[in-house]
Structures are given as C-alpha cells and as structure tokens.
Motif scaffolding. Structure first.
Motif, PDB file in Angstrom:
ATOM      1  N   LEU A 143       0.859  -1.183   0.000  1.00 37.92           N
ATOM      2  CA  LEU A 143       0.000   0.000   0.000  1.00 37.92           C
ATOM      3  C   LEU A 143       0.895   1.232   0.000  1.00 37.92           C
ATOM      4  N   TYR A 201      -3.309  -8.805   3.169  1.00 44.01           N
ATOM      5  CA  TYR A 201      -4.537  -8.422   2.480  1.00 44.01           C
ATOM      6  C   TYR A 201      -5.350  -9.658   2.135  1.00 44.01           C
ATOM      7  N   PHE A 225      -1.963   0.569  -4.882  1.00 41.82           N
ATOM      8  CA  PHE A 225      -1.983  -0.757  -4.264  1.00 41.82           C
ATOM      9  C   PHE A 225      -1.329  -1.715  -5.241  1.00 41.82           C
ATOM     10  N   ILE A 241     -10.144  -1.240  -0.107  1.00 42.24           N
ATOM     11  CA  ILE A 241      -9.371  -0.607  -1.179  1.00 42.24           C
ATOM     12  C   ILE A 241     -10.029  -0.975  -2.500  1.00 42.24           C
TER      13      ILE A 241
END
Length: 133
Positions: free
Chosen positions: A30, A47, A81, A130
C-alpha cells in the motif's frame, strides 16, 4: 510493518515473487501520500480479496494509536496498491459498521492474531476497503 523497507524493495523489484507469500498469508504493498511530507510511503500489509475490492487491517499490532499509513489515507484516500505484479491507483476507506463484521471475519480467517490485537486496545481497529480508482 512486516519487514519494512527491504520487504517493499524486494516485493516491487520481483513483482511479488518475493514477499507476496509471507508466514502462511498474502501481502500487498500500500502506497499512501505522507500527510505532512507529501512523500510516497509504501507499506507491506496482509490483504485479502473481497469481491472486487481488497481488504487490509489498520491494527499496528493492537497499539492504542493507529498506524501512520492509516492517518495518511484519512488525509488523502487516493492510494496505490500492488498485488504481485498488478499495481494500480485506488481509493481507500474504512469499512462501514454494516460491512465490518463480515470483512473482519475474512481478515481473521487469514491472520487470526487480529482478534488478539483488538483485545489489546480500546481503539476500534478498522478494516480498510481498497477499491480500484
């Protein structure tokens, strides 16, 4: 952070061949904009994919204050990302109270220690959503 700047460097250089798989889970990079410095700040984070979005957790190991990357995205939610070789512009936001329970279960399924981190602090640890810009 997982293993900091060296993790980010190896991940980016190898498009995630090194650094994506970590301690039985998956890691993305990130990149936020520093709210004071204006500089790009890259952080390796656990993630999970969630529909068309990705989830990360602003846990800081259960510290009472949130991680700096979370403060940065609160000031500017436009982030970058990277998942393996896929690097893209995105917008980050905290999960809503309605979304969070299922998203939290998704994240604790991949990293059960998040439950321990939440028990260590009175701060409500946010799940960050995200989404591609």
């Amino acid at each position: 952070m997982l293993f900091g700047a060296e993790h980010v460097k190896r991940y980016v250089e190898t498009e995630g061949t090194e650094g994506h798989d970590w301690q039985g889970t998956t890691v993305a990079i990130l990149t936020t904009t520093g709210r004071r410095s204006g500089l790009s700040r890259s952080t390796p984070l656990i993630y999970q994919k969630y529909g068309d979005a990705y989830l990360v957790v602003a846990s800081k190991g259960g510290a009472d204050e949130p991680p700096l990357w979370f403060r940065n995205l609160q000031a500017d939610p436009h982030v970058e990302f990277q998942v393996k070789g896929d690097r893209f512009a995105a917008v980050a936001r905290a999960a809503t109270p309605e979304e969070k329970p299922d998203m939290w279960r998704t994240m604790t399924a991949t990293w059960p220690a998040y439950d321990d981190y939440q028990r260590k602090t009175e701060r409500e640890i946010p799940v960050i959503v995200i989404e591609r810009a």
